[in-house]
Every structure is written in C-alpha cells, then in structure tokens.
Scaffold this motif. Structure first.
Motif, mmCIF file in Angstrom:
data_model
loop_
_atom_site.group_PDB
_atom_site.id
_atom_site.type_symbol
_atom_site.label_atom_id
_atom_site.label_comp_id
_atom_site.label_asym_id
_atom_site.label_seq_id
_atom_site.Cartn_x
_atom_site.Cartn_y
_atom_site.Cartn_z
ATOM 1 N N VAL A 301 7.185 7.464 5.181
ATOM 2 C CA VAL A 301 6.070 6.580 5.484
ATOM 3 C C VAL A 301 5.506 5.692 4.589
ATOM 4 O O VAL A 301 5.629 4.351 4.825
ATOM 5 C CB VAL A 301 4.969 7.442 6.260
ATOM 6 N N LEU A 302 5.344 6.102 3.222
ATOM 7 C CA LEU A 302 4.848 5.484 2.386
ATOM 8 C C LEU A 302 5.745 4.315 1.803
ATOM 9 O O LEU A 302 5.391 3.170 1.580
ATOM 10 C CB LEU A 302 4.248 6.179 1.188
ATOM 11 N N PRO A 303 6.981 4.718 1.419
ATOM 12 C CA PRO A 303 7.636 3.483 0.866
ATOM 13 C C PRO A 303 7.876 2.508 1.909
ATOM 14 O O PRO A 303 7.965 1.278 1.504
ATOM 15 C CB PRO A 303 9.225 4.302 0.807
ATOM 16 N N LEU A 304 8.063 2.743 3.063
ATOM 17 C CA LEU A 304 8.114 1.792 4.150
ATOM 18 C C LEU A 304 6.860 0.888 4.386
ATOM 19 O O LEU A 304 6.827 -0.574 4.276
ATOM 20 C CB LEU A 304 8.511 2.072 5.343
ATOM 21 N N GLY A 305 5.710 1.681 4.434
ATOM 22 C CA GLY A 305 4.249 1.109 4.187
ATOM 23 C C GLY A 305 3.904 0.254 3.276
ATOM 24 O O GLY A 305 3.492 -1.016 3.207
ATOM 25 N N ALA A 306 4.579 0.364 2.082
ATOM 26 C CA ALA A 306 4.496 -0.467 0.741
ATOM 27 C C ALA A 306 5.106 -1.817 0.957
ATOM 28 O O ALA A 306 4.797 -2.624 0.137
ATOM 29 C CB ALA A 306 4.982 0.316 -0.247
ATOM 30 N N ASN A 394 -4.762 -1.697 1.712
ATOM 31 C CA ASN A 394 -3.382 -1.637 2.294
ATOM 32 C C ASN A 394 -2.913 -0.304 2.059
ATOM 33 O O ASN A 394 -2.170 0.162 2.816
ATOM 34 C CB ASN A 394 -2.542 -2.626 1.217
ATOM 35 N N ILE A 395 -3.124 0.216 0.772
ATOM 36 C CA ILE A 395 -2.585 1.588 0.289
ATOM 37 C C ILE A 395 -3.199 2.777 0.970
ATOM 38 O O ILE A 395 -2.738 3.794 1.697
ATOM 39 C CB ILE A 395 -2.271 1.922 -1.138
ATOM 40 N N PHE A 396 -4.370 2.513 1.482
ATOM 41 C CA PHE A 396 -5.466 3.448 2.310
ATOM 42 C C PHE A 396 -4.618 3.530 3.858
ATOM 43 O O PHE A 396 -4.684 4.576 4.139
ATOM 44 C CB PHE A 396 -6.796 3.383 2.233
ATOM 45 N N SER A 397 -4.592 2.433 4.198
ATOM 46 C CA SER A 397 -3.734 2.395 5.552
ATOM 47 C C SER A 397 -2.543 3.113 5.468
ATOM 48 O O SER A 397 -2.452 3.734 6.483
ATOM 49 C CB SER A 397 -3.684 0.908 6.005
ATOM 50 N N ASP A 398 -1.653 2.884 4.645
ATOM 51 C CA ASP A 398 -0.372 3.418 4.487
ATOM 52 C C ASP A 398 -0.564 4.996 4.533
ATOM 53 O O ASP A 398 0.173 5.926 5.190
ATOM 54 C CB ASP A 398 0.169 3.221 3.295
#
Length: 420
Positions: A301-306, A394-398
């Motif tokens: 989830v996180l690498p895609l979210g970034a 941005n990063i909190f939403s991820d």
C-alpha cells in the motif's frame, strides 16, 4: 554548512520582495530593465518544470501500476488500495472546492495581477462550458499519444500510462524484466532531474516573486494570507476530521488518535522534508512496527501511495486554481469547476513525491481552464509552508489506507496495543 532548501527559498522570497518593490517596472541596470531580468529567470524555471511533466508523470504511473502487479496483480488488495486512494483524493478536492468558494480568498477590490496573458484570461476561461467537460473524457483516449505528449494533454497520457502499466504486468520472463527495468530507470532519471530543477527553485522563486511584486506591489499579499488560511483550514478538516472518521467507521479502530501517535515520526519527517518519497522508509517502519500492520499490506500500500495518492496535493491544486481565477476576477461556472476537479484528481496521481513538485500539476490545471501558468509565481510566497503541511497529509492518508485495508483483510493486531 549548506543551507536547507526551504531556508534558501525563504531568503530568495525576502530578497525578491525587497528588489521587486525597490525597482518596480521602470528600474534598470546597464540599460536593461530589472523586470526583464526577473521575467527571464522566472520563465526559465517554469519552462524547466514544464519540460519534465510528460516523462515524469508517464514513468511514475507505469512503474506504480507495474509495482501493483509484482505484488500480486490487480486482485482484491489492489482494488481496495486504488479504490481507497481515489475516494480520499476526491473527498480532499471537494473539501477544498467548498471552502474556497465559501471564503473566496481571491476576491477583493484590488486590480488583478499584471502578466502578459492578462487580457485574454477572462475570455479563455469563460469559453469553457459543459462541452469542455465532455471533451475532457474524450481526450482520455488520444488518437495519437505522441501528439498528446507534445501538446501536454495529460489526461490522455495518464490513461495510456495506466493501460501500459497494467498490461506490463501480463508480460513474462526476460521481456517483463527488461520493460520493468527500463521504466524504472526512466522514473529514477526523472526524479534526479526533478531534484536538480528544484535545486534552482530559490532562483526561480526570486524571478517569479520579484516580477510579481514589481508589477503589483503588495496589493495581492492580503489575498495570499487569506488563501494560506483557506488551504490550512481545508487540510485541517481532511487531516483531523475525515481521516479519523475513516479510521473509526471504515477501519473499525476504536481510538483513531492512537494512529496519530504511531505515525508521529513519519509526520514530523514529512513536514520537515516536504517529500513523500524521502519519508517512505520512515512511514513503512511506523505503519509496520508502531501501528502493527503486516509487512504484506505495508509493502504493497505505502510505496504505491507515495506515487499515486496525494490527498493534500490534490486539495491544494484545486484551491490554488480557483484562487487564481478569483484574483483575475473570473467567474467559474459549475462545468469549469468540475473540469478543475477532474484534472486535479488525475494530475495528482503522477506528482513526484519531492518538495514543490505539485507546481508542475498546478500549471497543467491552469492551462486546462485557460488561466496563465505564470500566475504560479503568486503562490510561491506561501508555497513552502503549505508544501510541508500537504506532504504530511499525503503520507498520513497513505498510512490510514494501510490500516483500513489491513483491518478489512482480517488483521487483528492493528493499533490494538501501543508499540511506541
């Protein structure tokens, strides 16, 4: 000791404000108008940003989608992740849209900013209609991808990149490896080029802001302060109201505030660096070891979210475009605002996770609705602090996405006990 980029930009802002006010439009040096020098420097910076738009967005989306495939394809986890990202980005944009229309930070009795495209701004924007919204969807499938790239038609390129990345996941063997390595290489090169361009951001800021101050003086600063407060309020609503509600009612987390504590190191890093990409390792560590999400979900989830999930950026793009329209005294009808929402949602997908990269996306939106890209110079006065805030959002939403998806996947140890 080298000064951090944000301090360089701050110093450039101060010098630009003083120089612009001192020289005005008539000041000269060796027979050359200072205004021409400011404009030259600012235009070079804007051109550099525009230069990297197409390869950066295309490579970012293709590598992001290909990464989904390498982690298990577009199965249940992939669809949940992409669905969450689209939903939260749309919510963020709508929050910004509502608040900027209620507060109207760009409306004042001051004359509009003076730039070269000023005379045609109203006609260009008012020429937009419901037909243009339909045209946006038609442009999603370009007849000629190369021509779309040359004309900066980002919607078509984004759609093509999504398809290209998806079908790359269907390749096997050496061909798949070659294609993945190629596009990853393009993306890495574009990130390095973007980083290089942002090193010249202080000079670009100086040129754009000095030119703006020289032409308009300090007339727009009151509007900018109100714009700043509008963006901060909108980001605050998304960060402090929407996110905990999603954690509680979608993720089933009894105490959403535990997640704020778990993500504190990543939030502070994001705020200080203004870079989702730089913060990614800390975000992954916080989500996995402090929030208790499995490595399977975290690493997916996180690498895609970034790469594709930029709630704060999408919100900022929408507010910035409408604010600039208000400054020019242009009335935006429903169709044009819908166009802004669509373009903000799609362009936020390809924004690089580095400081001030959203300036690239904002220029795309301004051009799409007939506003001059040069107006970005007005935003640079307050952009740095807002960039720090929207990166944290941005990063909190991820991370919220990782928690929610982990809970829907049946993980039992997410935010149950404090690991921090």
């Amino acid at each position: 000791m080298k000064l951090a980029l944000h301090w360089q930009i701050l110093i450039a802002l101060v010098i630009a404000t003083a120089m612009g006010a001192y020289t005005g439009v008539e000041g000269t040096i060796w027979g050359v108008h200072w205004l021409a020098i400011y404009t030259f420097i600012g235009t070079l910076f804007l051109n550099a940003l525009k230069m990297i738009v197409v390869p950066l967005v295309v490579s970012a989306i293709i590598t992001g989608i290909a990464n989904v495939g390498s982690q298990g394809g577009f199965g249940r986890l992939g669809m949940k992740t992409i669905g969450y990202y689209l939903a939260t980005s749309l919510i963020a944009i709508l929050i910004g849209l509502v608040l900027v229309n209620i507060i109207q930070p760009g409306v004042s009795n001051n004359p509009p900013p003076v730039i070269e495209a000023n005379e045609t701004v109203t006609m260009a924007v008012e020429g937009k209609s419901a037909g243009d919204v339909v045209e946006v969807f038609l442009r999603m499938i370009p007849t000629n991808v190369v021509n779309a790239a040359a004309q900066g038609q980002m919607l078509g390129l984004i759609f093509f990149s999504l398809l290209f990345g998806f079908f790359m996941t269907r390749l096997k063997g050496d061909v798949a490896t070659t294609m993945n390595n190629f596009w990853l290489g393009v993306f890495e090169v574009m990130m390095l080029m973007t980083d290089l361009i942002m090193k010249f951001a202080p000079l670009g800021v100086f040129g754009l802001v000095a030119a703006s101050v020289a032409k308009t003086g300090f007339e727009q600063f009151g509007n900018l302060a109100l714009f700043f407060m509008t963006v901060v309020l909108a980001l605050g609503v998304h960060f402090l109201v929407v996110m905990p509600l999603i954690l509680k009612f979608v993720g089933g987390i009894k105490n959403p505030w535990l997640h704020y504590q778990a993500m504190a190191p990543a939030l502070l890093t994001a705020f200080s660096t203004s870079s989702s990409s730089s913060t990614l390792p800390i975000s992954m560590n916080s989500v996995e070891h402090r929030a208790g999400v499995s490595n399977r979900v975290t690493s997916f989830v996180l690498p895609l979210g970034a790469t594709i999930n930029m709630d704060g950026t999408a919100l900022y793009e929408c507010v910035a475009a409408i604010f600039i329209a208000q400054l020019f005294g242009v009335e935006l009808d429903f169709a044009t605002q819908l166009l802004i929402v669509v373009v903000a949602l799609t362009t936020s997908i390809g924004v690089a996770g580095i400081p001030s990269a959203s300036l690239v996306a904002i220029s795309i939106i301004l051009v799409a609705v007939g506003l001059p890209a040069e107006a970005i110079g007005l935003l640079l006065v307050v952009d740095r602090i807002l960039d720090m805030m929207r990166t944290a959002v941005n990063i909190f939403s991820d991370s919220v996405g990782a928690v929610v998806i982990a809970k829907t996947e049946g993980e039992k140890h997410v935010l149950v006990t404090k690991n921090f």
